[in-house]
Structure formats: structure tokens, C-alpha cells
Scaffold this motif. Structure first.
Motif, PDB file in Angstrom:
ATOM      1  N   GLU A  75      20.620 -11.662  -4.539  1.00  0.00           N
ATOM      2  CA  GLU A  75      19.494 -12.304  -5.258  1.00  0.00           C
ATOM      3  C   GLU A  75      19.825 -13.612  -5.998  1.00  0.00           C
ATOM      4  OE1 GLU A  75      15.954 -10.866  -8.661  1.00  0.00           O
ATOM      5  OE2 GLU A  75      18.000  -9.650  -8.316  1.00  0.00           O
ATOM      6  N   ASP A  76      21.243 -13.683  -6.349  1.00  0.00           N
ATOM      7  CA  ASP A  76      21.707 -14.962  -6.799  1.00  0.00           C
ATOM      8  C   ASP A  76      21.770 -16.192  -5.711  1.00  0.00           C
ATOM      9  OD1 ASP A  76      22.069 -13.740  -9.412  1.00  0.00           O
ATOM     10  OD2 ASP A  76      24.081 -13.295  -8.989  1.00  0.00           O
ATOM     11  N   PHE A  77      21.990 -15.672  -4.531  1.00  0.00           N
ATOM     12  CA  PHE A  77      22.009 -16.619  -3.545  1.00  0.00           C
ATOM     13  C   PHE A  77      20.753 -17.320  -3.259  1.00  0.00           C
ATOM     14  CE2 PHE A  77      21.074 -17.790   0.773  1.00  0.00           C
ATOM     15  CZ  PHE A  77      22.115 -18.581   1.258  1.00  0.00           C
ATOM     16  N   TRP A  78      19.849 -16.518  -3.325  1.00  0.00           N
ATOM     17  CA  TRP A  78      18.483 -16.837  -3.004  1.00  0.00           C
ATOM     18  C   TRP A  78      17.562 -17.821  -4.147  1.00  0.00           C
ATOM     19  CZ3 TRP A  78      16.934 -17.877   1.688  1.00  0.00           C
ATOM     20  CH2 TRP A  78      17.495 -17.045   2.811  1.00  0.00           C
ATOM     21  N   ARG A  79      17.857 -17.192  -5.277  1.00  0.00           N
ATOM     22  CA  ARG A  79      17.574 -17.931  -6.472  1.00  0.00           C
ATOM     23  C   ARG A  79      18.172 -19.430  -6.490  1.00  0.00           C
ATOM     24  NH1 ARG A  79      19.567 -15.108 -10.005  1.00  0.00           N
ATOM     25  NH2 ARG A  79      17.866 -13.350 -10.273  1.00  0.00           N
ATOM     26  N   GLU A  80      19.471 -19.540  -6.319  1.00  0.00           N
ATOM     27  CA  GLU A  80      20.272 -20.858  -6.351  1.00  0.00           C
ATOM     28  C   GLU A  80      19.509 -21.651  -5.258  1.00  0.00           C
ATOM     29  OE1 GLU A  80      24.518 -22.480  -5.804  1.00  0.00           O
ATOM     30  OE2 GLU A  80      24.536 -20.589  -6.682  1.00  0.00           O
ATOM     31  N   TRP A  81      19.475 -21.218  -3.998  1.00  0.00           N
ATOM     32  CA  TRP A  81      19.012 -21.971  -2.731  1.00  0.00           C
ATOM     33  C   TRP A  81      17.585 -22.415  -3.198  1.00  0.00           C
ATOM     34  CZ3 TRP A  81      15.332 -22.132   1.236  1.00  0.00           C
ATOM     35  CH2 TRP A  81      15.634 -22.896   2.111  1.00  0.00           C
ATOM     36  N   VAL A  82      16.743 -21.575  -3.641  1.00  0.00           N
ATOM     37  CA  VAL A  82      15.240 -22.169  -3.836  1.00  0.00           C
ATOM     38  C   VAL A  82      15.312 -23.308  -4.835  1.00  0.00           C
ATOM     39  CG1 VAL A  82      12.954 -21.485  -4.626  1.00  0.00           C
ATOM     40  CG2 VAL A  82      14.355 -20.017  -2.941  1.00  0.00           C
ATOM     41  N   ALA A  83      16.138 -23.038  -5.876  1.00  0.00           N
ATOM     42  CA  ALA A  83      16.126 -24.173  -7.010  1.00  0.00           C
ATOM     43  C   ALA A  83      16.216 -25.721  -6.435  1.00  0.00           C
ATOM     44  CB  ALA A  83      16.973 -23.871  -7.806  1.00  0.00           C
ATOM     45  N   HIS A  84      16.777 -25.642  -5.034  1.00  0.00           N
ATOM     46  CA  HIS A  84      16.914 -27.286  -4.653  1.00  0.00           C
ATOM     47  C   HIS A  84      15.479 -27.760  -4.067  1.00  0.00           C
ATOM     48  CE1 HIS A  84      21.189 -25.802  -4.769  1.00  0.00           C
ATOM     49  NE2 HIS A  84      21.405 -26.985  -4.968  1.00  0.00           N
ATOM     50  N   CYS A  85      14.525 -26.753  -3.859  1.00  0.00           N
ATOM     51  CA  CYS A  85      13.338 -27.396  -3.309  1.00  0.00           C
ATOM     52  C   CYS A  85      12.712 -28.405  -4.261  1.00  0.00           C
ATOM     53  CB  CYS A  85      12.303 -26.414  -3.357  1.00  0.00           C
ATOM     54  SG  CYS A  85      10.741 -26.596  -2.686  1.00  0.00           S
ATOM     55  N   THR A  86      12.435 -29.474  -3.463  1.00  0.00           N
ATOM     56  CA  THR A  86      11.675 -30.594  -4.447  1.00  0.00           C
ATOM     57  C   THR A  86      10.149 -30.655  -4.438  1.00  0.00           C
ATOM     58  OG1 THR A  86      11.897 -32.128  -2.473  1.00  0.00           O
ATOM     59  CG2 THR A  86      13.533 -32.240  -4.006  1.00  0.00           C
ATOM     60  N   TYR A  87       9.463 -29.826  -3.623  1.00  0.00           N
ATOM     61  CA  TYR A  87       8.084 -29.686  -3.435  1.00  0.00           C
ATOM     62  C   TYR A  87       7.672 -28.708  -4.715  1.00  0.00           C
ATOM     63  CZ  TYR A  87       3.586 -28.616  -2.183  1.00  0.00           C
ATOM     64  OH  TYR A  87       2.024 -28.332  -1.883  1.00  0.00           O
ATOM     65  N   HIS A  88       6.773 -29.377  -5.678  1.00  0.00           N
ATOM     66  CA  HIS A  88       6.050 -28.568  -6.545  1.00  0.00           C
ATOM     67  C   HIS A  88       4.310 -28.659  -6.525  1.00  0.00           C
ATOM     68  CE1 HIS A  88      10.082 -28.012  -8.336  1.00  0.00           C
ATOM     69  NE2 HIS A  88      10.421 -29.180  -8.132  1.00  0.00           N
ATOM     70  N   GLY A  89       3.725 -28.700  -5.457  1.00  0.00           N
ATOM     71  CA  GLY A  89       2.597 -28.882  -5.240  1.00  0.00           C
ATOM     72  C   GLY A  89       1.824 -27.442  -5.402  1.00  0.00           C
ATOM     73  N   PRO A  90       0.462 -27.739  -5.201  1.00  0.00           N
ATOM     74  CA  PRO A  90      -0.348 -26.533  -5.133  1.00  0.00           C
ATOM     75  C   PRO A  90      -0.049 -25.333  -4.306  1.00  0.00           C
ATOM     76  CG  PRO A  90      -1.528 -28.368  -4.203  1.00  0.00           C
ATOM     77  CD  PRO A  90      -0.228 -28.891  -4.640  1.00  0.00           C
ATOM     78  N   TYR A  91       0.422 -25.808  -3.110  1.00  0.00           N
ATOM     79  CA  TYR A  91       1.084 -24.835  -1.919  1.00  0.00           C
ATOM     80  C   TYR A  91       2.392 -24.278  -2.196  1.00  0.00           C
ATOM     81  CZ  TYR A  91      -3.478 -26.647  -0.076  1.00  0.00           C
ATOM     82  OH  TYR A  91      -4.662 -27.331  -0.063  1.00  0.00           O
ATOM     83  N   ARG A  92       2.901 -24.262  -3.263  1.00  0.00           N
ATOM     84  CA  ARG A  92       4.254 -24.106  -3.335  1.00  0.00           C
ATOM     85  C   ARG A  92       4.773 -22.706  -2.953  1.00  0.00           C
ATOM     86  NH1 ARG A  92       9.096 -25.688  -5.808  1.00  0.00           N
ATOM     87  NH2 ARG A  92      10.224 -24.017  -6.637  1.00  0.00           N
ATOM     88  N   GLU A  93       3.834 -21.751  -3.103  1.00  0.00           N
ATOM     89  CA  GLU A  93       4.241 -20.198  -2.755  1.00  0.00           C
ATOM     90  C   GLU A  93       4.281 -20.388  -1.305  1.00  0.00           C
ATOM     91  OE1 GLU A  93       2.992 -16.765  -0.799  1.00  0.00           O
ATOM     92  OE2 GLU A  93       1.652 -18.056  -1.120  1.00  0.00           O
ATOM     93  N   ALA A  94       3.543 -20.887  -0.555  1.00  0.00           N
ATOM     94  CA  ALA A  94       3.329 -20.827   0.906  1.00  0.00           C
ATOM     95  C   ALA A  94       4.692 -21.660   1.554  1.00  0.00           C
ATOM     96  CB  ALA A  94       2.080 -21.462   1.589  1.00  0.00           C
ATOM     97  N   VAL A  95       4.849 -22.678   0.979  1.00  0.00           N
ATOM     98  CA  VAL A  95       5.691 -23.742   1.185  1.00  0.00           C
ATOM     99  C   VAL A  95       7.359 -23.106   1.051  1.00  0.00           C
ATOM    100  CG1 VAL A  95       7.133 -25.825   0.821  1.00  0.00           C
ATOM    101  CG2 VAL A  95       4.667 -25.766   1.006  1.00  0.00           C
ATOM    102  N   ILE A  96       7.485 -22.451   0.048  1.00  0.00           N
ATOM    103  CA  ILE A  96       8.699 -21.745  -0.371  1.00  0.00           C
ATOM    104  C   ILE A  96       8.945 -20.551   0.540  1.00  0.00           C
ATOM    105  CG2 ILE A  96       9.941 -20.250  -1.970  1.00  0.00           C
ATOM    106  CD1 ILE A  96      10.141 -23.159  -2.793  1.00  0.00           C
TER     107      ILE A  96
END
Length: 600
Positions: free
Chosen positions: A205-226
Motif C-alpha cells: 500500500e505504501d508503494f502504490w501511494r508513493e508512486w501515484v503521488a508523482h502524477c501531475t494530472y489533476h483534471g476531471p478524469y483523474r480517477e480513470a487516468v490514475i
């Protein structure tokens, strides 16, 4: 019997992956790598070919109950499934920890309410279901051995063997947590360490939380993009940076037909477009690792560039058929390896060069060898761009002068000219500018049907091809060019399904067509996303958004997509999950967000 393709969840450790059905059955797992032999191959056969079911106990004659709810835990690859039974509610958490030693698949059963009788039913069959291993106890642990492989099964629950299957029957009450783990180890090695399921869960869980935190997209489709980014990360082979097209083989494009291929390899095209999506969403380390993989795989021989390689850069991917497996819903043959590896596909030079160009433009540390490779690729294209090839779709019919292949040859030359113009490398600028003009003129003269105002699949053909949608996206022509608009509209007319999704090209039905294969296939999801992109580029943004949101609705309940959508059966088909579907999802989301074309 295997579930529908969209009934499966993906879990993985960035070296291999498992598919878990709604009823708690793991029907597919290759160990230790994506392209290794499967120990659970029930997905492509029957239960006799290997599976692991973990869920509420049920009568032998009844179907296993399906989970009432399932989801990934936050932005991770940790699957949580819950069953509501007459005796209470139970949760199963499935995951594969990012590997530090032996590969593991861990399943934790947790009582939620009541007292629920449970059963674990483990049937390991090595070599894609062909080999029954020797299962025995070793110092209190259960181990299955066959040839070079051993799989260790650890749990605190009491187990017993019956009919070449390992069972555990137990009951969970609120607060109970019982873990089950399988670990792979070469059979000549010492046993793998005892698993630590709870610590591994926390670390995963820590690995994925840290990895996802690097994503620079914060738009309306964030759930699908992540979710798509997590899927792409899961399809990346961590030791080398190679990216598999999908973790499966032979899931059919035409259920019951022969269009069944092994996708557990690194296609240069798929990996290059995956790289571009990762770069645009902030994942530079993955981009750097892929570039290093590319340089190792191609080595000093770009004249013999393959369209795909093994995940460590292997060149020999000989194709074979596993005749003991009946195939997914009778879709035979089941194939391993891929005979298309040595096809000539000139578009690959363009995709690779475009990826290297994007890496350079986004500030990835310069690699002199990457620049040298790019120059060598263009020198090869200079001599071969005007030859016929098998094209982007790997047709097994005769070679043709595919328009998309020529366009991507133009892209390769264009991006290399830009590299030379930036001053980072030297090259014959005037000669290659002339080459760029020659290719452009050739395509516009021979690949364009003036009467119908559309580009065609190949020179002299009247057929269309959805890969033509990439013409404006690659900058070959501007979006407002009448030939571009005409091509988009022609593809909408001639390659659309009734629900508005896009076919790759016309197939033949019962007879062999352009691709040399009988049968049909579903709508190709990447092409449908390309259509949404093009519609946005020509100003039809509301139409683009509606198509994109219809495409999002095709994802399964966990946000995953296969390669295609069958409009007749109303279900996903093809290998799953598919990088070549999730990458254009990300790209279209970025484009629509930039244009402001989204609901709400």
C-alpha cells in the motif's frame, strides 16, 4: 468455466501478474515472469488446467458465489472483494507485493460480520496446465515441485489433499484474519523465507501511494487516468523497464475464432506510446528505464529492428500452439510466442523516434547513444521507406504500401530533423529535409482518394483504416486540412459500429481478408479513443467528450479495458488488460482537459 473477460481483476508485482475472477478464483498466473509458463491456466481451459479459488463455501453442485462488492484499495493494485452470505459478510484482500526476493501472491481472509464458512481450493498445474506437480510437505510447509519450478503454499489454516488438489476449510468471525500465500522458487534452491502477509500488505500500500503521488494530472478524469497509469505500471517489467502489451495470451478478438495471440512481450510501438503517456503525467523514471531497455534491445543492429522483443530484450519469440488447452470459450488455438516478431513494420521507426523526441523535449537526461540510434534508424529508413510492409496491425496477408507506415516514416525523419536543428547532433540536414518532403508528397499523391476526399489504407486501395486518424495527431497535416476532415468523416461512416465505436479496418467475415485471417473482430478501443482525439482537434469537442465518456463506460467495475469491444456480444474481447487501450485513454483525457471539453 472461466468468467467473462471483464469479470477479472488485475494484481501484480511489476514482474508478473494474476487475474482474479469475481468468484474469488485466480485463473491466470505465470511465474516467475509475465512470459513464463502458467501455473494457473484455467482461463484458457478448464479447472483441470490450474486455478485457486478462495471464497465462501458452497455446495459441490452449485456455482461458486460471486462477490457482492469489489474494488481496489484506494489508488493501488490491492484488490478487496466482499461476499454477503446468509451467515455473514467476509472480505478477501488479494495482492502481489513489489518483489524483493521470491514472487508472492498473498490472499488475506477477514471476517466482517457473522460466522462464515470458507474454502480455499488450490490446484496447481505447471507448464500451462500440462504437468501435475509433486505436492508434499516440507518442514510443515506445502510445496509443489515439477522440473525447474517449485511453488510454496503457506497458511495457518489446516490443509488437506484430495483429487490432486489442496484444500482448506475454515470459518471466520469478525476480526479474524487468515492469510494464504504462494511463493515461487527455483526447485534447486533453498525454500523461500516464510511470508509476512500483514507487513507485505502495508509495504504494498505504501508503494502504490508513493508512486501515484508523482502524477501531475489533476483534471476531471483523474480517477480513470490514475487507474490506467497504475495498470501501465503493473505491465512494466521492473528489472529491465520493458513494458508488456498485456499479461495474457490467446484471449480472443473473435470469441470462438482463431484471432488469438500472445501479448506478453514488449512491442516497440506499444511501449513507445506508453512512454509518451508516462512522460506527460510526470513519470520520468519509467521513461528513462524504457529508453535504456530500448538501447539494450536494439543494441548495435538497428537495420534488424524487430517490432517486438522479450521483456529482457530477447529476440527469439518463436510461436507454438498448446493443443492440450481448448482455449477461452473454445477459442483455439492457444498460442505462446509470437510469429509476427520478424515482420517488417515501418511505422515502428516513427513511434520509437517520436518517443525519443518526446523524452528529449521533456528534459530527460541526454543519451548520446539514443541520439546515435535515432540517426541510424533514419539512415535505414532512407533506403527502405518506399517498400511495402505488414503495417501497424501485423497483417498475415501480403505486404502492402500502408499509408500509416509511410506517415510514420515521415514522423521519424521530421523528428530527427528537429533533433539536428536543436544542435544536439549532426546530420545531413538538407538531404533529410528533401527526404521528408519526398515522403509527404508520395503519401498525398498515392494514398489519397480525391473522389471520396479521404486517405486510404494502402496505395491503390479503396479500403479505410483507423490508423489514418493519427495523421493530424502526428502533425503530418493540420487538423483543419480538408483531407483530414474528409478522412475522419469517412472513417465515421465506414468503420463505425452502431454504437459509434471504431473498427481497425474492414474484416472479411467468413473469408480471409486483408489481414490473412478468417472471422471478424470487435471495435478496437485505441482507434475509438483516436477518433475522440480527432473530433476534439477539428472543433467537434462536445461530440468528442460524449464518445470518450461512452468509452469510459466500457471499462469493467475496476476501470480495466481489454483490447476490443464486441458490439454484438456487448462484452470486452482480446487480451486483458491491454496497454494499447489504457494509453490512448490517458491521452484523450489530457486533450479534452486542455480543451475544457468535459462535463460538469
Amino acid at each position: 468455466m472461466a468468467g467473462r473477460i471483464e469479470d477479472y481483476a488485475l494484481i501484480g508485482d511489476m514482474q508478473t501478474a494474476a487475474l482474479v475472477c469475481r468468484d474469488g478464483t485466480v485463473d491466470w498466473l505465470c511465474l516467475p515472469r509475465f512470459d513464463s509458463h502458467a501455473i494457473f491456466a484455467g482461463l484458457l481451459g478448464t479447472e483441470e488446467h490450474g486455478f485457486w479459488r478462495l471464497g465462501p463455501a458452497h455446495a459441490p453442485e452449485a456455482e461458486p458465489p460471486v462477490a457482492a462488492r469489489r474494488s481496489y484499495r484506494g489508488d493501488s493494485l490491492i484488490l478487496e472483494s466482499e461476499w454477503d452470505t446468509p451467515r455473514g459478510t467476509v472480505r478477501v484482500t488479494d495482492f502481489m507485493p513489489p518483489r524483493d526476493g521470491a514472487p508472492q501472491l498473498i490472499r488475506i481472509v477477514e471476517g466482517v460480520t457473522g460466522r462464515v464458512p470458507m474454502r480455499s481450493e488450490l490446484r496447481m498445474r505447471f507448464s500451462y496446465g500440462r504437468v501435475v506437480p509433486w505436492v508434499h510437505k516440507h518442514e510443515g510447509r506445502t510445496v509443489a515441485v515439477a522440473g525447474p519450478d517449485s511453488v510454496w503454499f503457506d497458511t495457518s489454516a489446516e490443509t488437506y489433499g484430495k483429487a490432486l488438489t489442496t484444500y482448506a476449510d475454515f470459518t471466520v468471525a469478525p476480526g479474524d484474519r487468515i492469510a494464504f500465500t504462494i511463493s515461487w522458487q527455483p526447485s534447486h534452491r533453498e525454500p523461500p523465507p516464510l511470508p509476512e502477509p500483514e507487513q507485505s500488505l502495508e509495504a504494498t500500500e505504501d508503494f502504490w501511494r508513493e508512486w501515484v503521488a508523482h502524477c501531475t494530472y489533476h483534471g476531471p478524469y483523474r480517477e480513470a487516468v490514475i487507474r490506467s497509469l497504475i495498470t501501465l505500471k503493473a505491465l512494466t517489467y521492473a528489472p529491465t523497464g520493458g513494458i508488456v502489451a498485456a499479461p495474457t495470451t490467446s484471449l480472443p478478438e473473435d470469441v470462438g475464432g482463431v484471432r488469438n495471440w500472445d501479448y506478453r512481450y514488449t512491442w516497440l510501438r506499444d511501449a513507445a506510446i506508453t512512454l509518451s503517456s508516462l512522460l506527460r503525467t510526470g513519470y520520468r523514471e519509467e521513461a528513462r528505464a524504457w529508453r535504456e531497455w530500448l538501447l539494450r534491445a536494439v543494441a548495435g543492429d538497428p537495420d534488424n529492428l524487430q517490432i517486438m522483443y522479450g521483456i529482457a530484450g530477447e529476440r527469439e519469440l518463436g510461436e507454438a500452439e498448446l493443443d492440450w488447452l481448448p482455449g477461452y470459450e473454445g477459442s483455439a488455438p492457444v498460442r505462446v510466442g509470437n510469429g509476427a516478431a520478424h515482420q517488417l513494420q515501418l511505422d515502428v521507426y516513427g513511434e520509437v523516434t517520436e518517443a525519443l523526441h518526446l523524452a528529449h523535449m521533456t528534459g530527460l537526461a541526454r543519451s548520446d547513444y539514443a541520439s546515435l540510434l535515432q540517426l541510424k534508424l533514419i539512415r535505414y529508413l532512407e533506403q527502405h521507406w518506399d517498400e511495402p510492409d505488414e503495417g501497424i496491425w501485423e497483417v498475415r496477408g501480403p505486404r502492402r504500401h500502408f499509408v500509416h507506415s509511410k506517415v510514420m516514416a515521415w514522423v521519424a525523419v521530421d523528428r530527427t530533423i528537429k533533433l539536428i536543428e536543436s544542435g544536439d547532433v549532426d546530420g545531413p540536414l538538407d538531404r533529410w529535409r528533401q527526404l521528408r518532403d519526398d515522403i509527404h508528397r508520395d503519401v498525398c499523391e498515392k494514398g489519397y482518394d480525391k473522389e471520396r476526399n479521404t486517405f486510404t489504407q494502402s496505395y491503390g486501395s479503396r479500403e479505410l483504416d483507423a490508423s489514418l486518424l493519427l495523421i493530424p495527431q502526428m502533425g503530418f497535416l493540420p487538423p483543419d486540412d480538408k483531407r483530414v476532415i474528409g478522412t475522419i468523416e469517412a472513417i465515421q461512416r465506414e468503420l463505425s459500429t452502431p454504437d459509434g465505436f471504431i473498427l481497425r479496418y474492414p474484416t472479411s467475415g467468413g473469408d480471409e481478408g486483408v489481414d490473412g485471417l478468417p472471422g471478424d473482430e470487435g471495435a478496437f478501443l485505441a482507434c475509438s479513443f483516436w477518433m475522440a482525439d480527432d473530433l476534439a482537434m477539428i472543433g467537434r469537442v462536445d461530440e468528442a467528450r460524449k464518445l470518450f465518456e461512452r468509452l469510459l463506460s466500457l471499462r469493467n467495475d475496476l476501470g480495466l479495458l481489454a483490447e476490443e469491444w464486441d458490439p454484438r456480444l456487448q462484452r470486452q474481447v482480446g487480451n486483458f488488460p491491454q496497454a494499447f487501450s489504457h494509453v490512448p485513454l490517458i491521452d484523450t483525457a489530457l486533450r479534452l482537459t486542455a480543451s475544457g471539453a468535459y462535463g460538469g
